[in-house]
Design a protein around this motif. Sequence first.
Motif, PDB file in Angstrom:
ATOM      1  N   TYR A  11       0.838  -1.208   0.000  1.00 58.85           N
ATOM      2  CA  TYR A  11       0.000   0.000   0.000  1.00 58.85           C
ATOM      3  C   TYR A  11       0.876   1.263   0.000  1.00 58.85           C
ATOM      4  N   LEU A  12       1.871   1.268   0.881  1.00 54.12           N
ATOM      5  CA  LEU A  12       2.744   2.433   0.974  1.00 54.12           C
ATOM      6  C   LEU A  12       3.480   2.662  -0.333  1.00 54.12           C
ATOM      7  N   LYS A  13       3.911   1.550  -0.939  1.00 54.84           N
ATOM      8  CA  LYS A  13       4.651   1.676  -2.184  1.00 54.84           C
ATOM      9  C   LYS A  13       3.773   2.311  -3.250  1.00 54.84           C
ATOM     10  N   SER A  14       2.521   1.866  -3.313  1.00 59.58           N
ATOM     11  CA  SER A  14       1.638   2.410  -4.337  1.00 59.58           C
ATOM     12  C   SER A  14       1.336   3.887  -4.064  1.00 59.58           C
ATOM     13  N   MET A  15       1.182   4.222  -2.780  1.00 61.91           N
ATOM     14  CA  MET A  15       0.959   5.632  -2.430  1.00 61.91           C
ATOM     15  C   MET A  15       2.155   6.470  -2.863  1.00 61.91           C
ATOM     16  N   GLU A  16       3.341   5.888  -2.646  1.00 58.30           N
ATOM     17  CA  GLU A  16       4.593   6.553  -2.986  1.00 58.30           C
ATOM     18  C   GLU A  16       4.636   6.846  -4.488  1.00 58.30           C
ATOM     19  N   VAL A  33      13.359  13.979  -3.235  1.00 58.24           N
ATOM     20  CA  VAL A  33      13.957  12.712  -2.818  1.00 58.24           C
ATOM     21  C   VAL A  33      12.870  11.850  -2.193  1.00 58.24           C
ATOM     22  N   THR A  34      12.877  10.585  -2.519  1.00 57.86           N
ATOM     23  CA  THR A  34      11.937   9.653  -1.899  1.00 57.86           C
ATOM     24  C   THR A  34      12.719   8.501  -1.296  1.00 57.86           C
ATOM     25  N   SER A  35      12.066   7.764  -0.473  1.00 66.68           N
ATOM     26  CA  SER A  35      12.751   6.640   0.160  1.00 66.68           C
ATOM     27  C   SER A  35      11.724   5.623   0.596  1.00 66.68           C
ATOM     28  N   GLU A  36      12.088   4.370   0.583  1.00 68.33           N
ATOM     29  CA  GLU A  36      11.163   3.348   1.086  1.00 68.33           C
ATOM     30  C   GLU A  36      11.351   3.143   2.576  1.00 68.33           C
ATOM     31  N   LYS A  37      12.522   3.560   3.055  1.00 64.91           N
ATOM     32  CA  LYS A  37      12.807   3.375   4.474  1.00 64.91           C
ATOM     33  C   LYS A  37      12.163   4.502   5.279  1.00 64.91           C
ATOM     34  N   GLN A  38      11.921   4.241   6.558  1.00 65.40           N
ATOM     35  CA  GLN A  38      11.224   5.226   7.386  1.00 65.40           C
ATOM     36  C   GLN A  38      12.178   6.047   8.253  1.00 65.40           C
ATOM     37  N   GLN A  44       2.550  12.689  -9.100  1.00 67.87           N
ATOM     38  CA  GLN A  44       2.069  14.055  -8.882  1.00 67.87           C
ATOM     39  C   GLN A  44       3.223  15.035  -8.868  1.00 67.87           C
ATOM     40  N   LEU A  45       4.315  14.616  -8.202  1.00 68.66           N
ATOM     41  CA  LEU A  45       5.479  15.492  -8.112  1.00 68.66           C
ATOM     42  C   LEU A  45       6.007  15.808  -9.500  1.00 68.66           C
TER      43      LEU A  45
END
Lengths: 259, 414
Positions: B239-244, B395-400, B250-251
């Motif tokens: 879910y988070l990945k798809s939101m990302e 910048v994006t990241s999968e880690k929190q 959008q960005l």
Amino acid sequence: MEIGKELYAYREMIFSLVRKDLRGRYKGSVLGFLWTFINPLFQLIVYTIAFSFILPSPIEKYYLHLFVALIPWIFFSSSLQGGANSIMAAKNLVSKIYFPREVIPIAYVTSCFVNMLLTFVIIFLVVMISGVGLNALAIATLPLIMITEYIMALGLALLFSAVTVFFRDMEHILSIITMAWIYLTPVLYPLDMITNETIRKLFYLNPMTAVIEAYRDVLYYARVPEMNTLLVSFLFGIIILIFGELVFSKLKKRFAEVL
Amino acid sequence: MEEQYAIEVSNVKKKFRIFYDKGNDLKERILFRKRNYYEDRWVLKGISFRVKKGEAVGLIGHNGCGKSTTLKLLTKILYPDEGEIKLSGRVSSLIELGAGFHPDMTGRENIYTNASIFGLTRKEIDTRLQEIIRFSELEEFIDNPVRTYSSGMYMRLAFSVAINVDANILLIDEILAVGDTNFQKKCFDKLREIKAHGTTIVIVSHALEQIEQICETSYWIENGLIKDSGTPKLVHDRYLKSMEEKRNQQLTIQHEEEQKPEEKPELPAFCEKTAIRMGTGAVWFTHAEMQNLQKEKQYIFRTGEQIRLILEYETETDGLQGNFGYGIFREDGLHCYGTNIFIETGKCIALQRKGRIEILFRNELLPAKYFLDIAVHSHDGIIFDDIRQVLTFAVTSEKQDIGVSRQETTFSWG
């Protein structure tokens, strides 16, 4: 029948709403709950003065004649008007929480009913003081009269509370109807004032006629009311109640969407 | 319904009627009859799931996906247009806290009113009263009118009632944010306890980690359908990945819009229109571009990804020495990094009439929006060309992990 079981499970909600309404009404005022008695008492005093000196009536003890009919009428008309608005007024509850929706109009009508019962304390006092006296046999029929009126009021409150949610004009239409209805019921005058036989018969098509007459029989004339008419009214009340609930249960599923 | 299930939802559909321009009274209905159009919007397009007794499930999804509608259907506030919902046992909902509270009545009186709305009888409330008061930590105030309570106290009381109903099925909508951290923890522990006693729980929440802690299954609802379900952690990662990805799209769109002309004449096309240019002009940049390692132009980078920064310049003066540098600022103005050739190599370079500089660096910054500044100075500090905010990137990241930039970290234990 399912609904009866569910309402029984939710009986405490009905009681607590009634309690909240009765106690909340005068909360914060100095005299508090006493207002429940003071209000009708002064109403009576005003009527007595008005109809003895300003507008003398040929009817003996007109104030009592009026009072014993007016108090039950006020219960009926406020149940009808306020009850019709009750679901709308409980918008926040209805759109957020589940409970059998019937609870709301039931609690409203019941709270009006309890209010009337409390006023009856004053009525009994006045009836005794005025010298009419109480006929025990007649008094025994009083619960039946009250129950008849209660189920009629409840049936109509169920019907109109549900309809008002979808058709908001109902509220205003009802205020006109109740205004006219009081004149079509022998509240302010005795039925035998109507000399035209046919018209008088027509009055009995109004289910409230028999109820108001019965109250007056018991409390003003101290006699047992005509039981046949009363029973017909009772059956009629049951029919109204069933019809009201049928409409209500049909419409209640969409309350939360419209509110 | 099979014995082992507490909730059975089969192919439930729900529509809402959306009026474009609702004319309610007669005048409007007659005058603007044509305007009275409405549209049926299907909020749920066929949802089915089953919850075993004693199981906890979470419903997730972005705003407006239909998860709260699902919960309202479960509580029977709304009814489905199609399909069927079966529930077994007493249902209590923590959707609206403090329903029916009367401000002038005491906490104790309100407990009775509120609990009665959940269908408890007086006797049942009597037996729970002490526990409700104890849990709310309002012993001293319980006989004061509720209007004298702070909002935190109010919510604590309301929560205590709702959670002590002893329902077979508990429905919760986004309300575990009650009171202070201590009380929140207490609520959460209580939920676990209730679950251990066999209560079935359905939670709607954006706090995914709460769902992960308590639920066995998560349902991801999107556009009125169940898109994914299973072990919460796994579903949530997807879910988070798809939101990302959505956010990135959008960005990119936003970025391209910002890139659109309407620029000041002195700013060349490669610059952001918000860029600020300074310098003598003896040397000038003709191009600046950020690329990934595959030499493709890019505006969005992951933390840890290599970035190639290409700068092109021109000059009409021969024999100049130049020092090229870049700086990175976060959107809020924090200066994240900056360096130049002189710092890195200890010397300046001889400039040609036309030249190209390639800068390669590893981006360790954490997710945010950033500005890039570029400059070329003389060896003694005269500014030839300096463009602030020449480019923006994200910048994006999968880690929190949190902070400004990543520090490569390893944990070891034994």
